[in-house]
Design a protein around this motif. Structure first.
Motif, PDB file in Angstrom:
ATOM      1  N   SER A  41       0.840  -1.194   0.000  1.00  0.00           N
ATOM      2  CA  SER A  41       0.000   0.000   0.000  1.00  0.00           C
ATOM      3  C   SER A  41       0.874   1.243   0.000  1.00  0.00           C
ATOM      4  O   SER A  41       2.072   1.186   0.296  1.00  0.00           O
ATOM      5  N   ASP A  68       0.566   3.472   2.141  1.00  0.00           N
ATOM      6  CA  ASP A  68       0.830   3.746   3.557  1.00  0.00           C
ATOM      7  C   ASP A  68       2.220   3.276   3.966  1.00  0.00           C
ATOM      8  O   ASP A  68       2.834   3.856   4.864  1.00  0.00           O
ATOM      9  N   SER A  69       2.699   2.215   3.332  1.00  0.00           N
ATOM     10  CA  SER A  69       4.006   1.670   3.704  1.00  0.00           C
ATOM     11  C   SER A  69       5.140   2.226   2.838  1.00  0.00           C
ATOM     12  O   SER A  69       6.285   1.819   2.988  1.00  0.00           O
ATOM     13  N   ASP A  94       7.889   4.901   1.743  1.00  0.00           N
ATOM     14  CA  ASP A  94       8.704   5.928   2.399  1.00  0.00           C
ATOM     15  C   ASP A  94       8.927   7.097   1.440  1.00  0.00           C
ATOM     16  O   ASP A  94       9.885   7.113   0.668  1.00  0.00           O
ATOM     17  N   LYS A 148       4.470  13.656  -3.235  1.00  0.00           N
ATOM     18  CA  LYS A 148       3.574  12.824  -2.420  1.00  0.00           C
ATOM     19  C   LYS A 148       2.104  13.189  -2.658  1.00  0.00           C
ATOM     20  O   LYS A 148       1.262  12.301  -2.776  1.00  0.00           O
ATOM     21  N   LEU A 205      -0.859  10.650  -3.876  1.00  0.00           N
ATOM     22  CA  LEU A 205      -2.083  10.447  -3.090  1.00  0.00           C
ATOM     23  C   LEU A 205      -3.323  10.844  -3.891  1.00  0.00           C
ATOM     24  O   LEU A 205      -4.379  10.217  -3.759  1.00  0.00           O
ATOM     25  N   GLY A 215       0.707   0.209  -4.954  1.00  0.00           N
ATOM     26  CA  GLY A 215      -0.169   0.984  -4.071  1.00  0.00           C
ATOM     27  C   GLY A 215      -1.355   1.574  -4.816  1.00  0.00           C
ATOM     28  O   GLY A 215      -2.485   1.568  -4.321  1.00  0.00           O
TER      29      GLY A 215
END
Length: 163
Positions: free
Chosen positions: A73, A75-76, A78, A87, A91, A121
């Protein structure tokens, strides 16, 4: 002696494929009785459990069908390790509106910067939103689509996947 209404209920629930309902109805009946919950709230709880379980199973089927090499995902991921990666843009892509607009996303860059993780993801996000996904690396797509002697390829609506 068997309980005919219980057997009939089990038969009907199996026929209607209300498997969570079948599994949970007795437990929920005891809980609702202890809490003094009326029959409408009891049924509402059961139907909510059924809906949640169905959605979970549908997401699992879409993930399996996508043939991801791994399930990762965003979420994991970096984002701090790759400060040049936007980012907020990633998203925003995870909202999957680009798929509905029939747009493409292409991830380019050197090995080891997280292109595949981001693609996985985005694919997972699409599965969770009810969209079908097919994970294909660029290398696999080229070898699959390029007949011997062909000079060009046109790709359209490729769901996330990079080499």
């Amino acid at each position: 002696m068997t309980d005919a209404p219980e057997l009939l209920l089990a038969h009907h629930l199996k026929t209607l494929r209300l498997l969570t309902f079948l599994r949970e109805h007795d437990k929920q009946a005891r809980i609702c009785a202890a809490e003094g919950v009326d029959h409408v709230r009891y049924l509402a709880r059961l139907t909510e459990l059924e809906l949640i379980d169905r959605e979970r199973r549908m997401v699992e089927r879409r993930i399996k069908s996508a043939k991801f090499p791994a399930v990762k995902s965003l979420d994991s991921f970096d984002f701090k390790a790759i400060p040049s990666l936007n980012k907020m843009m990633v998203l925003e892509l995870a909202r999957c509106e680009w798929i509905e607009r029939q747009e493409n996303v292409i991830a380019l860059g050197p090995s080891g910067i997280g292109k595949t993780h981001v693609a996985l993801g985005l694919g997972l996000a699409a599965c969770q939103k009810g969209l079908p996904v097919a994970f294909v690396t660029a290398a696999a797509l080229v070898s699959e689509r390029l007949p011997a002697g062909a000079g060009s390829i046109i790709w359209r609506n490729v769901i996330p996947g990079t080499a």
